[in-house]
Design a protein around this motif. Structure first.
Motif, PDB file in Angstrom:
ATOM      1  N   ILE A  27     -30.322 -37.173  -9.898  1.00  0.00           N
ATOM      2  CA  ILE A  27     -31.178 -37.333  -8.722  1.00  0.00           C
ATOM      3  C   ILE A  27     -31.560 -35.977  -8.134  1.00  0.00           C
ATOM      4  O   ILE A  27     -32.715 -35.744  -7.766  1.00  0.00           O
ATOM      5  CB  ILE A  27     -30.494 -38.231  -7.678  1.00  0.00           C
ATOM      6  N   VAL A  28     -30.607 -35.053  -8.050  1.00  0.00           N
ATOM      7  CA  VAL A  28     -30.895 -33.716  -7.509  1.00  0.00           C
ATOM      8  C   VAL A  28     -31.925 -32.993  -8.381  1.00  0.00           C
ATOM      9  O   VAL A  28     -32.864 -32.384  -7.870  1.00  0.00           O
ATOM     10  CB  VAL A  28     -29.599 -32.894  -7.366  1.00  0.00           C
ATOM     11  N   ILE A  29     -31.773 -33.084  -9.679  1.00  0.00           N
ATOM     12  CA  ILE A  29     -32.725 -32.419 -10.583  1.00  0.00           C
ATOM     13  C   ILE A  29     -34.121 -33.014 -10.429  1.00  0.00           C
ATOM     14  O   ILE A  29     -35.120 -32.290 -10.369  1.00  0.00           O
ATOM     15  CB  ILE A  29     -32.232 -32.504 -12.040  1.00  0.00           C
ATOM     16  N   ILE A  30     -34.204 -34.345 -10.327  1.00  0.00           N
ATOM     17  CA  ILE A  30     -35.507 -34.985 -10.141  1.00  0.00           C
ATOM     18  C   ILE A  30     -36.126 -34.559  -8.809  1.00  0.00           C
ATOM     19  O   ILE A  30     -37.328 -34.260  -8.728  1.00  0.00           O
ATOM     20  CB  ILE A  30     -35.365 -36.518 -10.233  1.00  0.00           C
ATOM     21  N   TRP A  44     -35.552 -31.767  -7.188  1.00  0.00           N
ATOM     22  CA  TRP A  44     -35.968 -30.368  -7.293  1.00  0.00           C
ATOM     23  C   TRP A  44     -37.329 -30.255  -7.975  1.00  0.00           C
ATOM     24  O   TRP A  44     -38.171 -29.457  -7.578  1.00  0.00           O
ATOM     25  CB  TRP A  44     -34.948 -29.568  -8.086  1.00  0.00           C
ATOM     26  N   LEU A  45     -37.532 -31.035  -9.026  1.00  0.00           N
ATOM     27  CA  LEU A  45     -38.773 -30.932  -9.784  1.00  0.00           C
ATOM     28  C   LEU A  45     -39.962 -31.570  -9.081  1.00  0.00           C
ATOM     29  O   LEU A  45     -41.112 -31.232  -9.377  1.00  0.00           O
ATOM     30  CB  LEU A  45     -38.598 -31.562 -11.169  1.00  0.00           C
ATOM     31  N   THR A  46     -39.705 -32.491  -8.152  1.00  0.00           N
ATOM     32  CA  THR A  46     -40.813 -33.206  -7.510  1.00  0.00           C
ATOM     33  C   THR A  46     -41.028 -32.794  -6.055  1.00  0.00           C
ATOM     34  O   THR A  46     -41.699 -33.506  -5.317  1.00  0.00           O
ATOM     35  CB  THR A  46     -40.575 -34.722  -7.569  1.00  0.00           C
ATOM     36  N   ARG A  47     -40.493 -31.672  -5.618  1.00  0.00           N
ATOM     37  CA  ARG A  47     -40.623 -31.275  -4.222  1.00  0.00           C
ATOM     38  C   ARG A  47     -42.039 -30.840  -3.879  1.00  0.00           C
ATOM     39  O   ARG A  47     -42.548 -31.117  -2.809  1.00  0.00           O
ATOM     40  CB  ARG A  47     -39.658 -30.134  -3.889  1.00  0.00           C
ATOM     41  N   GLU A  48     -42.706 -30.178  -4.789  1.00  0.00           N
ATOM     42  CA  GLU A  48     -44.049 -29.674  -4.508  1.00  0.00           C
ATOM     43  C   GLU A  48     -45.110 -30.631  -5.031  1.00  0.00           C
ATOM     44  O   GLU A  48     -44.837 -31.528  -5.821  1.00  0.00           O
ATOM     45  CB  GLU A  48     -44.210 -28.277  -5.098  1.00  0.00           C
ATOM     46  N   LYS A  49     -46.326 -30.420  -4.625  1.00  0.00           N
ATOM     47  CA  LYS A  49     -47.413 -31.373  -4.749  1.00  0.00           C
ATOM     48  C   LYS A  49     -47.798 -31.843  -6.161  1.00  0.00           C
ATOM     49  O   LYS A  49     -48.084 -33.013  -6.308  1.00  0.00           O
ATOM     50  CB  LYS A  49     -48.648 -30.792  -4.052  1.00  0.00           C
ATOM     51  N   PRO A  50     -47.849 -31.051  -7.195  1.00  0.00           N
ATOM     52  CA  PRO A  50     -48.404 -31.572  -8.452  1.00  0.00           C
ATOM     53  C   PRO A  50     -47.703 -32.833  -8.976  1.00  0.00           C
ATOM     54  O   PRO A  50     -48.347 -33.697  -9.536  1.00  0.00           O
ATOM     55  CB  PRO A  50     -48.238 -30.426  -9.436  1.00  0.00           C
ATOM     56  N   LEU A  51     -46.403 -32.950  -8.782  1.00  0.00           N
ATOM     57  CA  LEU A  51     -45.725 -34.136  -9.293  1.00  0.00           C
ATOM     58  C   LEU A  51     -45.638 -35.238  -8.246  1.00  0.00           C
ATOM     59  O   LEU A  51     -46.085 -36.338  -8.454  1.00  0.00           O
ATOM     60  CB  LEU A  51     -44.330 -33.782  -9.808  1.00  0.00           C
ATOM     61  N   LEU A  52     -45.022 -34.960  -7.112  1.00  0.00           N
ATOM     62  CA  LEU A  52     -44.886 -35.977  -6.086  1.00  0.00           C
ATOM     63  C   LEU A  52     -45.145 -35.411  -4.695  1.00  0.00           C
ATOM     64  O   LEU A  52     -45.912 -35.972  -3.929  1.00  0.00           O
ATOM     65  CB  LEU A  52     -43.480 -36.603  -6.155  1.00  0.00           C
ATOM     66  N   GLY A  53     -44.527 -34.326  -4.357  1.00  0.00           N
ATOM     67  CA  GLY A  53     -44.765 -33.680  -3.090  1.00  0.00           C
ATOM     68  C   GLY A  53     -43.981 -34.237  -1.921  1.00  0.00           C
ATOM     69  O   GLY A  53     -44.492 -34.304  -0.808  1.00  0.00           O
ATOM     70  N   PHE A  94     -39.118 -28.372   7.425  1.00  0.00           N
ATOM     71  CA  PHE A  94     -38.382 -27.299   6.756  1.00  0.00           C
ATOM     72  C   PHE A  94     -37.824 -27.805   5.434  1.00  0.00           C
ATOM     73  O   PHE A  94     -36.637 -28.062   5.314  1.00  0.00           O
ATOM     74  CB  PHE A  94     -37.236 -26.793   7.632  1.00  0.00           C
ATOM     75  N   SER A  95     -38.654 -27.987   4.440  1.00  0.00           N
ATOM     76  CA  SER A  95     -38.152 -28.426   3.140  1.00  0.00           C
ATOM     77  C   SER A  95     -37.898 -27.202   2.268  1.00  0.00           C
ATOM     78  O   SER A  95     -38.703 -26.281   2.216  1.00  0.00           O
ATOM     79  CB  SER A  95     -39.132 -29.374   2.466  1.00  0.00           C
ATOM     80  N   ASN A  96     -36.766 -27.218   1.628  1.00  0.00           N
ATOM     81  CA  ASN A  96     -36.378 -26.117   0.769  1.00  0.00           C
ATOM     82  C   ASN A  96     -35.611 -26.683  -0.409  1.00  0.00           C
ATOM     83  O   ASN A  96     -35.274 -27.868  -0.439  1.00  0.00           O
ATOM     84  CB  ASN A  96     -35.519 -25.119   1.555  1.00  0.00           C
ATOM     85  N   ASP A  97     -35.296 -25.841  -1.378  1.00  0.00           N
ATOM     86  CA  ASP A  97     -34.602 -26.307  -2.574  1.00  0.00           C
ATOM     87  C   ASP A  97     -33.143 -26.688  -2.310  1.00  0.00           C
ATOM     88  O   ASP A  97     -32.538 -27.390  -3.103  1.00  0.00           O
ATOM     89  CB  ASP A  97     -34.644 -25.238  -3.667  1.00  0.00           C
ATOM     90  N   TYR A  98     -32.573 -26.221  -1.221  1.00  0.00           N
ATOM     91  CA  TYR A  98     -31.174 -26.549  -0.955  1.00  0.00           C
ATOM     92  C   TYR A  98     -31.015 -27.965  -0.405  1.00  0.00           C
ATOM     93  O   TYR A  98     -29.916 -28.517  -0.435  1.00  0.00           O
ATOM     94  CB  TYR A  98     -30.560 -25.552   0.028  1.00  0.00           C
ATOM     95  N   MET A  99     -32.073 -28.568   0.106  1.00  0.00           N
ATOM     96  CA  MET A  99     -31.966 -29.880   0.758  1.00  0.00           C
ATOM     97  C   MET A  99     -31.447 -30.979  -0.166  1.00  0.00           C
ATOM     98  O   MET A  99     -30.538 -31.718   0.215  1.00  0.00           O
ATOM     99  CB  MET A  99     -33.291 -30.271   1.383  1.00  0.00           C
ATOM    100  N   PRO A 100     -31.971 -31.166  -1.388  1.00  0.00           N
ATOM    101  CA  PRO A 100     -31.410 -32.210  -2.256  1.00  0.00           C
ATOM    102  C   PRO A 100     -29.948 -31.956  -2.613  1.00  0.00           C
ATOM    103  O   PRO A 100     -29.149 -32.891  -2.661  1.00  0.00           O
ATOM    104  CB  PRO A 100     -32.288 -32.160  -3.506  1.00  0.00           C
ATOM    105  N   ALA A 101     -29.595 -30.696  -2.851  1.00  0.00           N
ATOM    106  CA  ALA A 101     -28.211 -30.388  -3.213  1.00  0.00           C
ATOM    107  C   ALA A 101     -27.263 -30.679  -2.055  1.00  0.00           C
ATOM    108  O   ALA A 101     -26.191 -31.271  -2.251  1.00  0.00           O
ATOM    109  CB  ALA A 101     -28.094 -28.927  -3.642  1.00  0.00           C
ATOM    110  N   MET A 102     -27.637 -30.291  -0.852  1.00  0.00           N
ATOM    111  CA  MET A 102     -26.781 -30.543   0.309  1.00  0.00           C
ATOM    112  C   MET A 102     -26.697 -32.040   0.603  1.00  0.00           C
ATOM    113  O   MET A 102     -25.625 -32.543   0.961  1.00  0.00           O
ATOM    114  CB  MET A 102     -27.299 -29.782   1.529  1.00  0.00           C
ATOM    115  N   ALA A 103     -27.787 -32.762   0.442  1.00  0.00           N
ATOM    116  CA  ALA A 103     -27.752 -34.210   0.647  1.00  0.00           C
ATOM    117  C   ALA A 103     -26.821 -34.873  -0.361  1.00  0.00           C
ATOM    118  O   ALA A 103     -26.053 -35.778  -0.021  1.00  0.00           O
ATOM    119  CB  ALA A 103     -29.159 -34.785   0.541  1.00  0.00           C
ATOM    120  N   CYS A 104     -26.855 -34.400  -1.605  1.00  0.00           N
ATOM    121  CA  CYS A 104     -25.974 -34.941  -2.635  1.00  0.00           C
ATOM    122  C   CYS A 104     -24.512 -34.652  -2.308  1.00  0.00           C
ATOM    123  O   CYS A 104     -23.656 -35.523  -2.458  1.00  0.00           O
ATOM    124  CB  CYS A 104     -26.359 -34.362  -3.985  1.00  0.00           C
ATOM    125  N   VAL A 105     -24.221 -33.461  -1.843  1.00  0.00           N
ATOM    126  CA  VAL A 105     -22.845 -33.111  -1.479  1.00  0.00           C
ATOM    127  C   VAL A 105     -22.365 -33.992  -0.329  1.00  0.00           C
ATOM    128  O   VAL A 105     -21.236 -34.500  -0.351  1.00  0.00           O
ATOM    129  CB  VAL A 105     -22.752 -31.615  -1.105  1.00  0.00           C
TER     130      VAL A 105
END
Length: 102
Positions: free
Chosen positions: A62-65, A67-76, A83-94
């Motif tokens: 889920i974290v990898i997905i 990370w890959l879909t945070r920006e617009k071309p895939l899902l956005g 304040f969206s950043n790359d640490y948000m999925p990892a911290m939510a998972c933890v």
């Protein structure tokens, strides 16, 4: 997504170099060959996939997905938060890992 092209090619080259280093530095000609039956026996000795292993595997996927879909071309989904950043999925998972019982 320029980083994905750079990062993937760099990771592939470095993985090949690391494999070659570990193979030539730490293998011995005196080790017995591992047969398929021996490897299957060792795998069966590990036992079944535990609950904790399943939870961590699903969390990491889920974290990898995310990370890959945070920006617009895939899902956005990152546009939904100020304040969206790359640490948000990892911290939510933890945080979810701490809430899930063993």
């Amino acid at each position: 997504y320029r980083w994905l092209g750079f990062g993937s090619s760099y990771a592939l080259v470095m993985s090949a170099i690391l494999w070659a280093f570990l193979y030539f530095a730490y293998t011995s000609k005196h080790l017995p060959k591992a047969s398929t039956s021996h490897l299957r026996k060792l795998l069966s000795e590990l036992g079944p996939y535990s609950w904790a292993e399943k939870v961590v595997t699903v969390g990491m996927v889920i974290v990898i997905i995310l990370w890959l879909t945070r920006e617009k071309p895939l899902l956005g989904w990152g546009d939904l938060f100020v304040f969206s950043n790359d640490y948000m999925p990892a911290m939510a998972c933890v945080i979810v890992f701490f809430m899930i019982p063993d």
